[in-house]
Motif scaffolding. Structure first.
Motif, mmCIF file in Angstrom:
data_model
loop_
_atom_site.group_PDB
_atom_site.id
_atom_site.type_symbol
_atom_site.label_atom_id
_atom_site.label_comp_id
_atom_site.label_asym_id
_atom_site.label_seq_id
_atom_site.Cartn_x
_atom_site.Cartn_y
_atom_site.Cartn_z
ATOM 1 N N LEU A 148 0.807 -1.211 0.000
ATOM 2 C CA LEU A 148 0.000 0.000 0.000
ATOM 3 C C LEU A 148 0.843 1.266 0.000
ATOM 4 C CD1 LEU A 148 -2.478 -1.168 2.789
ATOM 5 C CD2 LEU A 148 -2.950 -1.110 0.336
ATOM 6 N N PHE A 149 2.178 1.124 0.053
ATOM 7 C CA PHE A 149 3.023 2.300 0.208
ATOM 8 C C PHE A 149 2.844 3.279 -0.954
ATOM 9 C CE2 PHE A 149 6.952 4.745 -0.192
ATOM 10 C CZ PHE A 149 7.025 5.284 1.082
ATOM 11 N N ASP A 150 2.529 4.518 -0.608
ATOM 12 C CA ASP A 150 2.302 5.580 -1.601
ATOM 13 C C ASP A 150 1.232 5.185 -2.612
ATOM 14 O OD1 ASP A 150 2.776 8.144 -2.578
ATOM 15 O OD2 ASP A 150 4.247 7.456 -4.049
ATOM 16 N N ASP A 151 0.310 4.336 -2.199
ATOM 17 C CA ASP A 151 -0.708 3.829 -3.116
ATOM 18 C C ASP A 151 -2.100 3.887 -2.494
ATOM 19 O OD1 ASP A 151 -1.203 2.996 -5.669
ATOM 20 O OD2 ASP A 151 -0.219 1.052 -5.492
ATOM 21 N N ILE A 152 -2.230 4.629 -1.379
ATOM 22 C CA ILE A 152 -3.547 4.767 -0.753
ATOM 23 C C ILE A 152 -3.812 6.241 -0.462
ATOM 24 C CG2 ILE A 152 -2.580 4.145 1.526
ATOM 25 C CD1 ILE A 152 -5.501 3.019 2.106
ATOM 26 N N ALA A 153 -4.870 6.755 -1.053
ATOM 27 C CA ALA A 153 -5.245 8.156 -0.904
ATOM 28 C C ALA A 153 -6.101 8.341 0.349
ATOM 29 C CB ALA A 153 -5.996 8.624 -2.147
ATOM 30 N N VAL A 174 -10.424 11.852 -5.660
ATOM 31 C CA VAL A 174 -9.422 11.678 -4.606
ATOM 32 C C VAL A 174 -8.619 10.405 -4.814
ATOM 33 C CG1 VAL A 174 -10.774 10.374 -2.885
ATOM 34 C CG2 VAL A 174 -9.048 12.022 -2.126
ATOM 35 N N LEU A 175 -9.251 9.390 -5.398
ATOM 36 C CA LEU A 175 -8.533 8.142 -5.679
ATOM 37 C C LEU A 175 -7.418 8.378 -6.683
ATOM 38 C CD1 LEU A 175 -8.482 5.019 -5.203
ATOM 39 C CD2 LEU A 175 -10.017 4.838 -7.169
ATOM 40 N N LEU A 182 -8.760 5.686 1.745
ATOM 41 C CA LEU A 182 -9.482 5.656 3.009
ATOM 42 C C LEU A 182 -10.425 6.850 3.008
ATOM 43 C CD1 LEU A 182 -7.982 4.957 6.516
ATOM 44 C CD2 LEU A 182 -9.740 6.677 6.186
ATOM 45 N N LEU A 183 -11.704 6.601 3.265
ATOM 46 C CA LEU A 183 -12.731 7.635 3.210
ATOM 47 C C LEU A 183 -13.141 8.004 4.630
ATOM 48 C CD1 LEU A 183 -14.944 5.892 0.484
ATOM 49 C CD2 LEU A 183 -12.956 7.387 0.128
ATOM 50 N N ALA A 184 -12.872 9.249 5.037
ATOM 51 C CA ALA A 184 -13.172 9.682 6.394
ATOM 52 C C ALA A 184 -14.644 9.464 6.739
ATOM 53 C CB ALA A 184 -12.809 11.163 6.565
ATOM 54 N N HIS A 185 -14.876 8.971 7.960
ATOM 55 C CA HIS A 185 -16.224 8.707 8.481
ATOM 56 C C HIS A 185 -17.006 7.727 7.610
ATOM 57 C CE1 HIS A 185 -15.618 11.951 11.355
ATOM 58 N NE2 HIS A 185 -15.211 12.709 10.339
#
Length: 266
Positions: A148-153, A174-175, A182-185
């Motif tokens: 996931l390094f540098d591959d998850i927004a 955002v993707l 990861l989507l807040a809330h």
């Protein structure tokens, strides 16, 4: 005693040698696309990605603009290859009974923006959801999660229930070109070049979130060396490894499916 041949080789040579061996020796069953999607639903249920009727797993179908998804009203643990739906970008059902989850709308936006994406996983797993409540991005700081390094927004602001087109624009935006966000809330979205890759990255996202919460409870998470983390990212993210890893999880599901439960491949 003479020195073994590989003990004098450089690391990059050993990596290329191992990649060639994996191409030769790692094998996986030839499941159909429907079967792989059904297996992914069962695998992720077993990995803690269940949240009642929330979440969707989709895969591009053979016809452009069409994709497979589960029927609204069924949990991930109830999905089979035969009860999946084939839908178009407007979520009109082309094959199967029932309706798709209206929240699938943002999948259509991602597929349009990312021709490379063949499978999307959207779930609300426990530790990802807990981290999302803190409005903090996922930190990759362990070898196992370097895929996931540098591959998850990170989407820092919750746009509400994702049934409108604005949410599709926001989430696909955002993707960007990354494999996950990861989507807040809210939860997690993974967008990958294959069902196998998407399934494994979803598993690692939840594991990474759990590790982060455990580590932060004890101290400060320390960063990885970026060069080494990228090396690990590329090492793990190989098609043959993804296929072999998926096959392992699928074998567990197929072995542990109890009698009386509808088989995922049926």
């Amino acid at each position: 005693m003479p020195m073994a041949d590989t003990l004098t080789m450089q690391k990059d040579e050993l990596i290329e040698r191992a990649k060639a061996q994996m191409q030769q020796h790692l094998t996986a069953p030839t499941w159909s696309l429907r079967e792989k999607v059904a297996l992914t639903c069962r695998i992720l249920f077993a990995q803690g990605h269940d949240s009642g009727l929330a979440g969707q797993i989709t895969a591009r179908a053979e016809v452009p603009g069409h994709y497979y998804t589960q029927r609204l009203g069924l949990g991930f643990d109830e999905i089979t290859a035969s009860n999946l739906l084939l839908v178009d970008e407007d979520l009109q059902v082309l094959e199967g009974d029932g309706m798709a989850n209206p929240a699938n709308r943002f999948h259509s936006w991602i597929y349009r923006a990312r021709p490379d994406v063949r499978c999307i996983v959207h779930t609300h797993p426990l530790h990802i959801s807990a981290l999302s409540m803190l409005e903090r991005p996922l930190q990759v700081s362990h070898m196992d999660t370097c895929v996931l390094f540098d591959d998850i927004a990170f989407l820092a602001r919750w746009p509400g229930v994702p049934v409108g087109n604005s949410e599709g624009e926001i989430i696909s935006g955002v993707l960007g070109d990354k494999r996950a966000a990861l989507l807040a809330h809210h939860g997690l979205v993974v967008a990958c070049t294959s069902v196998e890759e998407a399934c494994l990255l979803a598993i690692q996202c939840e594991r990474a979130a759990r590790l982060q919460l455990l580590a932060e409870a004890a101290g400060t998470v320390q960063p990885l060396d970026p060069e080494l983390a990228r090396e690990a990212h590329d090492w793990v993210l190989q098609e043959k490894r993804s296929q072999a890893g998926f096959a392992y999880h699928a074998r567990r599901i197929l072995r542990e499916t109890p009698g009386g439960v509808e088989h995922p491949l049926s």
